[in-house]
Scaffold this motif. Structure first.
Motif, mmCIF file in Angstrom:
data_model
loop_
_atom_site.group_PDB
_atom_site.id
_atom_site.type_symbol
_atom_site.label_atom_id
_atom_site.label_comp_id
_atom_site.label_asym_id
_atom_site.label_seq_id
_atom_site.Cartn_x
_atom_site.Cartn_y
_atom_site.Cartn_z
ATOM 1 N N ARG A 1 47.307 37.467 49.314
ATOM 2 C CA ARG A 1 46.319 37.346 48.237
ATOM 3 C C ARG A 1 45.262 36.301 48.583
ATOM 4 O O ARG A 1 44.053 36.549 48.435
ATOM 5 N N LYS A 2 45.699 35.141 49.033
ATOM 6 C CA LYS A 2 44.768 34.050 49.389
ATOM 7 C C LYS A 2 43.805 34.495 50.487
ATOM 8 O O LYS A 2 42.582 34.296 50.398
ATOM 9 N N ASN A 3 44.332 35.123 51.520
ATOM 10 C CA ASN A 3 43.482 35.551 52.638
ATOM 11 C C ASN A 3 42.550 36.686 52.245
ATOM 12 O O ASN A 3 41.416 36.764 52.728
ATOM 13 N N ALA A 4 43.014 37.583 51.376
ATOM 14 C CA ALA A 4 42.160 38.683 50.916
ATOM 15 C C ALA A 4 40.969 38.132 50.130
ATOM 16 O O ALA A 4 39.827 38.586 50.299
ATOM 17 N N LEU A 5 41.206 37.158 49.276
ATOM 18 C CA LEU A 5 40.117 36.536 48.511
ATOM 19 C C LEU A 5 39.132 35.831 49.439
ATOM 20 O O LEU A 5 37.911 35.902 49.247
ATOM 21 N N GLU A 6 39.642 35.196 50.449
ATOM 22 C CA GLU A 6 38.796 34.430 51.368
ATOM 23 C C GLU A 6 37.951 35.326 52.268
ATOM 24 O O GLU A 6 36.810 34.995 52.595
ATOM 25 N N HIS A 7 38.500 36.470 52.657
ATOM 26 C CA HIS A 7 37.821 37.319 53.652
ATOM 27 C C HIS A 7 37.348 38.649 53.068
ATOM 28 O O HIS A 7 37.091 39.600 53.820
ATOM 29 N N ALA A 8 37.199 38.724 51.755
ATOM 30 C CA ALA A 8 36.898 40.006 51.095
ATOM 31 C C ALA A 8 35.586 40.627 51.543
ATOM 32 O O ALA A 8 35.368 41.829 51.354
ATOM 33 N N ILE B 1 41.326 43.303 44.894
ATOM 34 C CA ILE B 1 40.452 42.174 45.268
ATOM 35 C C ILE B 1 39.210 42.696 45.989
ATOM 36 O O ILE B 1 38.082 42.272 45.700
ATOM 37 N N LEU B 2 39.390 43.616 46.912
ATOM 38 C CA LEU B 2 38.259 44.179 47.665
ATOM 39 C C LEU B 2 37.360 45.005 46.754
ATOM 40 O O LEU B 2 36.132 45.018 46.925
ATOM 41 N N GLN B 3 37.952 45.715 45.798
ATOM 42 C CA GLN B 3 37.150 46.485 44.848
ATOM 43 C C GLN B 3 36.211 45.568 44.078
ATOM 44 O O GLN B 3 35.022 45.854 43.900
ATOM 45 N N ASN B 4 36.732 44.445 43.606
ATOM 46 C CA ASN B 4 35.915 43.493 42.854
ATOM 47 C C ASN B 4 34.826 42.868 43.730
ATOM 48 O O ASN B 4 33.687 42.694 43.288
ATOM 49 N N ALA B 5 35.172 42.550 44.968
ATOM 50 C CA ALA B 5 34.187 41.965 45.883
ATOM 51 C C ALA B 5 33.082 42.969 46.205
ATOM 52 O O ALA B 5 31.896 42.612 46.280
ATOM 53 N N TYR B 6 33.466 44.217 46.405
ATOM 54 C CA TYR B 6 32.503 45.290 46.692
ATOM 55 C C TYR B 6 31.535 45.436 45.514
ATOM 56 O O TYR B 6 30.316 45.530 45.687
ATOM 57 N N HIS B 7 32.100 45.467 44.311
ATOM 58 C CA HIS B 7 31.276 45.624 43.104
ATOM 59 C C HIS B 7 30.303 44.459 42.955
ATOM 60 O O HIS B 7 29.125 44.640 42.606
ATOM 61 N N GLU B 8 30.772 43.259 43.236
ATOM 62 C CA GLU B 8 29.899 42.084 43.124
ATOM 63 C C GLU B 8 28.775 42.133 44.151
ATOM 64 O O GLU B 8 27.636 41.751 43.863
ATOM 65 N N GLN B 9 29.065 42.647 45.347
ATOM 66 C CA GLN B 9 28.066 42.679 46.413
ATOM 67 C C GLN B 9 27.078 43.822 46.266
ATOM 68 O O GLN B 9 25.872 43.644 46.455
ATOM 69 N N ASP C 1 43.852 40.091 38.518
ATOM 70 C CA ASP C 1 45.183 39.556 38.221
ATOM 71 C C ASP C 1 46.178 40.654 37.852
ATOM 72 O O ASP C 1 47.313 40.362 37.468
ATOM 73 N N LEU C 2 45.769 41.896 37.959
ATOM 74 C CA LEU C 2 46.590 43.013 37.493
ATOM 75 C C LEU C 2 47.979 43.022 38.129
ATOM 76 O O LEU C 2 48.997 43.082 37.435
ATOM 77 N N ILE C 3 48.052 42.957 39.445
ATOM 78 C CA ILE C 3 49.333 43.057 40.150
ATOM 79 C C ILE C 3 50.166 41.798 39.925
ATOM 80 O O ILE C 3 51.384 41.881 39.662
ATOM 81 N N SER C 4 49.541 40.653 40.000
ATOM 82 C CA SER C 4 50.284 39.394 39.800
ATOM 83 C C SER C 4 50.895 39.343 38.409
ATOM 84 O O SER C 4 52.059 38.948 38.238
ATOM 85 N N ASN C 5 50.126 39.727 37.406
ATOM 86 C CA ASN C 5 50.647 39.736 36.027
ATOM 87 C C ASN C 5 51.789 40.737 35.863
ATOM 88 O O ASN C 5 52.783 40.468 35.185
#
Length: 818
Positions: free
Chosen positions: A301-308, A333-341, A271-275
């Protein structure tokens, strides 16, 4: 075999033992590899990489196990800041033994054959006694990296000068066997004991037998060339980068546990950029275009979350529609998805085409991090280009001496802002200093802004490299542009995050006017200036930007307009860097009407907004960028971008890009609406991809060279910026600060005897120095006789040849480009 006392210690550098050096190298490179994600199924098993890394560390300085490295001993004796080290009994004894009974003999041997002083080659061959593989290329990669760890990583089997790299010739065998004769195997084995490694003199016979057979190596080389396998290229790059980071790290990191300077990247909040946006603009009254920007941002943002989970993304939006915020947010968003994976936190690397816009983007990122309460910015954020300085703090700790350069040049920070040159020429290279950062490209989220600036002849090679980086290391790429080129042959391989057709169709900010282009296929400069003056007079309330292809034409237009309209502004690469930023600031802050004359330096990322833009004919990508400086916020009715042709584009742009632009524009009427630009750009991108694919010798050559480990050939073929042989680099002492910087520079050269210290000091002062360096064309400037061969000339009477407003003064009509 040389025999010395078991109580002695081998010396690697004037202030440390070889044992200590190798221990530190091992700790640093082990920590780096430990923090990496490697796809072992697609690339190589991590345990194999760890084994190869370990062997590289402990054999890269194997040749320092003899007195042929007497220069190190001499330097240890003569150094003034290492008294504690050289007074250690084991060091004193080693030096005394050498001076007492070996110095004269070894000085004579080295005088007879200076190759005996090469410490890298012997370790390259003896490492093979500890590594056996069914794939001989893996063995040779170890050999090659050790041989070349102090130089460039040249072609694998035979360099560009036809010197053999793997095969042992009779001449090499002769001097290597002389090195072996005097090598202290027992003392070196004492270092290896703790690592469960061993080295024996009698291993040489087998090594020699295997690598002195030309017929055998020809078969291996032939097999390599038939495999069409690029995995070796990335393996060699990765391992070379690990060894360089370790070797230089031990020398540049000034602390006991050196590996502690290598840190895991920190995860940023999704949420860094949105905030930040919400906080920054909470008091703003939204304009119509702001609502469109926010809609586009939310869609991205929506598409990045969906296709991360994917590897390749594009954000294709018209200029001025908020691509930068969208790109930052997508990367997080991609950084967080990468870390989770993968349970690894990738760094974010923002790549831009020009150094002139890096500061602007870094300032935005810095403000985001500061306003978001992110601490230790010196640890988190770094910019890397030739004018930047290194952060001198890390985790609130003051860094010592060379540590800032180690971190910045090695891309060790969490977020890096850099250039296409630093990025791509750090892959397509054989250069030691560029390859050191490669391992930090492997697990990264790359934002490539204004990606259309990548020359199309390299598209296919870059596609291969990017896809393999994603496959082997999970590296992700976000391509950002207003005119998405077909970087990949199959566009469906890239996930579009925006809806470019929708947003182009809905805009009415500008009209692209090609009436002058259609009326005058080529217009003379004087005729153009006459038409321009009339337009400026008729539109007395409007601001104008005139963008030219060459310095000469821009200077003539500037002079003519200045004579008639008074104070106007000028920009080109001929203007000193510090004054260029001042002009950009003036354009942004000045109220009322403005007239600006510029070369194409104003195009990409320079956030200025004028009413009417004139653009000398150029590829459509550049025309689009120029249009982005016109009526950006849509508050001035319809801005106009007028095309004209002084016939100078051929000097600086690719002929295929120019011809495709002409073909596409001919299909359209004199006035092209902004809503038509999406279709126009799509046609152009298709035509360029097809045109370049039909004659894409550069990419075919590069791919083949990478597969065959001809890294030298790769580096020679891939050039984003051609070497500039047309100009002199000239320092201008325009004020007291400039003169003071020059005096510091001269003092450094005169007073610094140690070559490494000299490099370090020049590197530190270089960003300040280059603020006052410009270029003078060789065909128009005669330098002082005593300065002709200098890398940077000092011109005391600079006013004779240079104007602070417009740059180099040319006295004839010949076109020149700086």
């Amino acid at each position: 075999m040389e025999r010395t006392s078991a109580s002695f210690e081998l010396i690697s550098h004037p202030d440390r033992t070889l044992r200590t050096h190798l221990f530190n190298c091992n700790a640093i490179s082990h920590k780096i590899l430990q923090l990496k994600y490697i796809n072992s199924e697609a690339f190589y098993p991590v345990d194999l990489l760890e084994k190869m890394r370990h062997l590289l560390v402990y054999f890269h300085d194997f040749g320092k196990g003899s007195f042929f490295q007497y220069k190190i001993i001499k330097a240890t004796e003569e150094a003034e800041n290492n008294s504690k080290f050289k007074n250690l009994p084991e060091i004193q004894g080693y030096i005394a033994f050498f001076n007492g009974s070996r110095r004269e003999e070894f000085e004579k041997l080295l005088e007879e054959d200076e190759r005996l002083g090469n410490h890298a080659k012997l370790g390259g061959y003896f490492v093979l006694s500890n590594f056996k593989s069914e794939d001989p290329i893996l063995e040779f990669i170890l050999l090659k990296i050790i041989r070349r760890h102090h130089g460039s990583l040249n072609n694998f089997f035979k360099d560009s000068s036809e010197r053999l790299q793997i095969l042992l010739t009779e001449s090499e065998i002769e001097y290597l066997e002389k090195q072996i004769k005097y090598q202290d195997f027992e003392l070196y084995q004492q270092i290896l004991d703790s690592q469960n490694l061993s080295v024996h003199k009698n291993a040489w016979d087998e090594i020699k037998a295997n690598l002195s057979s030309g017929r055998k190596l020809v078969k291996i080389q032939s097999a390599l060339e038939k495999q069409n396998e690029i995995k070796y290229f990335f393996l060699q790059h990765l391992l070379f980068s690990l060894l360089l980071s370790a070797d230089k790290g031990d020398m540049m990191i000034d602390r006991s546990e050196k590996e502690n300077l290598i840190k895991e990247n920190q995860l940023l909040s999704q949420d860094l950029i949105s905030n930040y946006k919400q906080q920054k603009h909470k008091e703003d009254k939204p304009r119509a275009l702001d609502l469109v920007r926010e809609e586009a941002y939310q869609l991205v943002r929506k598409n990045a979350l969906e296709h991360a989970h994917k590897g390749f993304f594009s954000i294709t939006l018209p200029t001025g529609l908020g691509k930068t915020y969208g790109a930052y947010n997508t990367a997080i968003i991609l950084q967080n998805a990468y870390h989770e994976q993968f349970r690894v936190c990738p760094r974010i690397i923002y790549v831009l085409p020009f150094t002139s816009i890096i500061d602007q983007n870094e300032d935005i990122l810095r403000d985001i991090l500061v306003k978001s309460g992110i601490e230790n910015l010196e640890t988190r954020l770094s910019k890397n280009h030739y004018l930047s300085t290194s952060n001198d703090k890390y985790d609130e700790e003051k860094l010592n001496r060379d540590e800032p350069d180690y971190l910045t040049e090695g891309w060790e920070h969490d977020i890096i802002v850099t250039t296409f040159v630093q990025f791509l020429e750090g892959i397509f290279t054989d250069q030691n200093r560029l390859l050191r950062k490669f391992h930090n490209m492997t697990n990264a989220i790359f934002i490539l802004d204004e990606v259309q600036n990548i020359p199309p002849q390299y598209f296919e090679a870059i596609e291969v490299v990017f896809k393999k980086m994603n496959e082997y290391f999970g590296t992700k790429f976000v391509f950002v542009t207003a005119t998405q080129p077909f970087l990949f042959e199959n566009k469906s391989d890239i996930q579009e995050l925006a809806d470019p057709k929708k947003y182009f169709k809905g805009l009415k900010r500008i009209i692209l006017d090609q009436s002058l282009l259609k009326k005058y296929d080529k217009i003379e400069l004087d005729d153009f200036v006459s038409l321009l003056k009339s337009d400026i007079e008729e539109n007395s309330e409007k601001s104008f930007l005139i963008i030219c292809n060459t310095i000469k034409s821009s200077q003539k237009i500037f002079k003519s307009l200045s004579d008639e309209f008074g104070e106007i502004l000028y920009l080109s690469s001929s203007i000193l860097p510090n004054r260029r930023m001042e002009v950009i600031r003036q354009i942004k802050e000045q109220n009322g009407r403005q007239i600006v004359v510029s070369t194409q330096v104003v195009e990409a990322g320079v956030d200025i907004d004028l009413d009417i833009v004139y653009r000398d004919f150029a590829p459509l990508d550049s025309i689009n960028q120029s249009a982005g400086r016109c009526n950006r916020n849509g508050e001035k009715g319809s801005g106009i971008v007028k095309l004209f042709n002084l016939d100078k584009a051929k000097y600086i742009y690719d002929k295929v890009l120019l011809s495709k632009t002409r073909e596409i524009l001919k299909e359209y009427p004199e006035s092209i609406l902004e809503s038509q630009l999406y279709d126009l750009n799509k046609k152009y991108a298709t035509a360029v991809r097809k045109g370049k694919a039909e004659a894409n010798d550069e990419s075919i050559y590069l791919i083949e060279a990478m597969q065959q480990l001809r890294t030298e050939d790769v580096a020679n073929k891939f050039k984003l910026i051609e070497a500039d042989y047309r100009n002199y680099n000239v320092f201008l002492p325009i004020d007291d600060n400039a003169q003071d910087i020059w005096q510091q520079y001269v003092s450094i050269i005169k007073e610094t005897e140690d070559s490494f210290e000299l490099k370090r000091k020049i590197k530190r002062i270089k960003p300040q120095l280059l603020q006052y360096v410009t270029r003078f064309p060789k065909n128009k400037f005669v330098p002082p006789a005593n300065q002709k061969d200098r890398k940077i000339m000092y011109i005391s009477n600079w006013q004779e040849n240079y104007d602070l407003k417009t740059g180099f003064k040319s006295t004839d009509d010949q076109t020149f480009i700086l």
